[in-house]
Design an enzyme around this catalytic site. Structure first.
Site, PDB file in Angstrom:
ATOM      1  CG  HIS A  15      -0.402   0.024   2.418  1.00 43.89           C
ATOM      2  ND1 HIS A  15      -0.183  -0.764   3.399  1.00 43.89           N
ATOM      3  CD2 HIS A  15      -0.109   1.296   3.164  1.00 43.89           C
ATOM      4  CE1 HIS A  15       0.400  -0.165   4.418  1.00 43.89           C
ATOM      5  NE2 HIS A  15       0.388   1.052   4.185  1.00 43.89           N
TER       6      HIS A  15
ATOM      7  CG  ASP B 221      -0.005  -4.042   3.015  1.00 44.32           C
ATOM      8  OD1 ASP B 221       0.158  -3.658   1.744  1.00 44.32           O
ATOM      9  OD2 ASP B 221      -0.100  -3.778   3.734  1.00 44.32           O
TER      10      ASP B 221
ATOM     11  CB  SER C 161       3.291   1.634   6.131  1.00 45.84           C
ATOM     12  OG  SER C 161       1.964   1.825   6.997  1.00 45.84           O
TER      13      SER C 161
END
Length: 444
Positions: free
Chosen positions: A187, A218, A297
């Site tokens: 993402h 992911d 992230s």
């Protein structure tokens, strides 16, 4: 004594001589005719010795002669003789050594006086603080301390920026190989143009390209062209236990090189997330209370030995839809064993394999009130059918992990590599049974 007469220390008579020496009257003064000679007019021997006039011990009443020195003739002076024992002029090295020693002594004295005045605060000033003691063990920062771990891992952590149609996406990543492969989240790079930039721990940057990505797990892999990179050390996420200390690293809210500490709060926490209209991501996550925010992230979650055991991916928040979420101590990371396997697939083939059990869950009649997951269909040639499972069976546990939601089975199956053998406890009717299932890769 013996017919000789001795005077007061001046024995001016010679043996056999008359009482008055020649050339001198009875009064003791020399005659006016000049100095005495060695013989008188009659040829008799003089009572004086021949060098009497030069004898310093002659008659003290004799007249003195003043002798003036003659001026020396040029070039006739003797060569001066230097006394070898006399102190000579100091050499240049000696002068420099003396100056250096003097300067060092003066500096040391000045420093000592300055320190003393600073401690005393000048003339009777207040002294702040107590006398420093020995540094505690934690302040000494041994390699196994949190500071030691952070110092060792941070050079391998990067900030990832990806330009897209909607603006620039920013996240974190870490160097996975010496030839420039970097692991991050899907993402972070999703929606980009395939080009990215990486900012290293020292502030330098380099262009990067997207090697491949897997939306459902992911995980994405990008690559930079730079030498001298230091890859991370990988740990074993299957060996974790609840309560193990961990560090989360990355660039939350664009604050690069940020390190937060926490523990493993839970294991195999089922995560299914995704943007509206996008793919749904499933993974059995490592839950931690280490502070993780937007920008973390793709960054590493490391254990107390500095080994990467997870990829920070998502957080839970109490904010309403559309609001900016912040850390509340609920963060989740993709287990590194799964992330590493997917990364190897992407580097090797450009895409990742997905692990499957060969059955479908959910649909009508799938509700079990939290007591297991009912199989809706079973593929005839799939792993579940090969182990004897049938549609309608309720999976209670997989490798000892209880199943309560359909997503639990999907996420936990994808944790394992294709070919792994797992133990399935299931209920068929009113009986409980066990089966060993060899998981497989899907055909996509």
């Amino acid at each position: 004594m013996g017919g000789h007469r001795v005077t007061d220390g001046w024995n001016w008579r010679q043996p056999g001589a008359s009482g008055t020496p020649a050339g001198q009257s009875a009064t003791g003064h020399p005659p006016a005719g000049g100095p005495a000679t060695s013989q008188d007019s009659g040829g008799a021997a003089s009572p004086w010795w021949s060098d009497a006039l030069a004898d310093p011990w002659r008659d003290p009443l004799a007249p003195a002669a003043v002798v003036l020195p003659v001026a020396p003739v040029a070039g006739s002076e003797p060569e001066p003789v230097v006394d070898p024992d006399a102190a000579g002029r100091p050499k240049l090295q000696q002068l420099l050594l003396i100056s250096l020693v003097t300067a060092l002594l003066a500096g040391a004295l000045g420093g000592a006086l300055g320190y003393a005045f600073a401690i005393r605060g000048g003339a009777g000033g207040t002294v702040l603080g107590a006398v420093p003691g020995a540094a505690p063990t934690l302040a000494q920062r041994p390699p196994e301390s949190l500071a030691g771990v952070a110092e060792r891992v941070l050079p391998s952590v990067v900030t990832v920026r990806v330009a897209g149609l909607g603006g620039t996406s920013e996240g974190s990543g870490f160097i996975a190989s010496a030839d420039g492969h970097v692991i991050t989240n899907d993402h972070v790079v999703a929606g980009g143009t395939g080009k990215a930039s990486v900012i290293f721990n020292d502030g330098s940057s380099a262009a990067a390209t997207v090697v491949g990505q897997d939306a459902e797990s992911d995980i994405a892999v990008i690559k930079v062209s730079r030498t001298g990179l230091r890859p991370v050390e990988f740990g074993d996420s299957d060996a974790l236990a609840v309560g193990d200390p961990v560090l989360a690293m990355g660039s939350p809210l664009s604050l690069a090189n940020t390190v937060t500490a926490g523990i493993v709060s839970a294991l195999d926490r089922t995560m299914h997330a995704g943007e509206p209209g996008g793919p749904t991501r499933y993974y059995a996550a490592i839950q931690t209370d280490a502070a993780v925010n937007h920008g973390n992230s793709g960054g590493p979650l490391v254990d107390a030995a500095g080994r990467v055991i997870g990829v920070n991916s998502t957080i839970k928040s109490l904010v309403a839809e559309g609001q900016e979420a912040g850390n509340i101590g609920l963060a989740f990371a993709i287990p590194i064993n799964q992330a590493k396997r997917i990364t190897q697939d992407i580097i090797g083939t450009g895409k990742a394999r997905r692990t499957v059990i060969g059955a479908q869950v959910g649909g009508p009649g799938s509700n079990t009130n939290g007591a297991g997951v009912r199989l809706a269909t079973v593929e005839a040639s799939g792993p579940a059918a090969g182990a004897g499972l049938r549609a309608g069976d309720v999976i209670l546990k997989l490798n000892g992990r209880p199943m309560t939601e359909p997503t639990d089975l999907i996420a936990l199956v994808r944790k394992y590599a294709p070919g792994s053998v797992v133990t399935v406890e299931y209920r068929r009717g009113s009986t409980r049974q066990n089966a060993s299932v060899t998981l497989a890769a899907d055909a996509k």
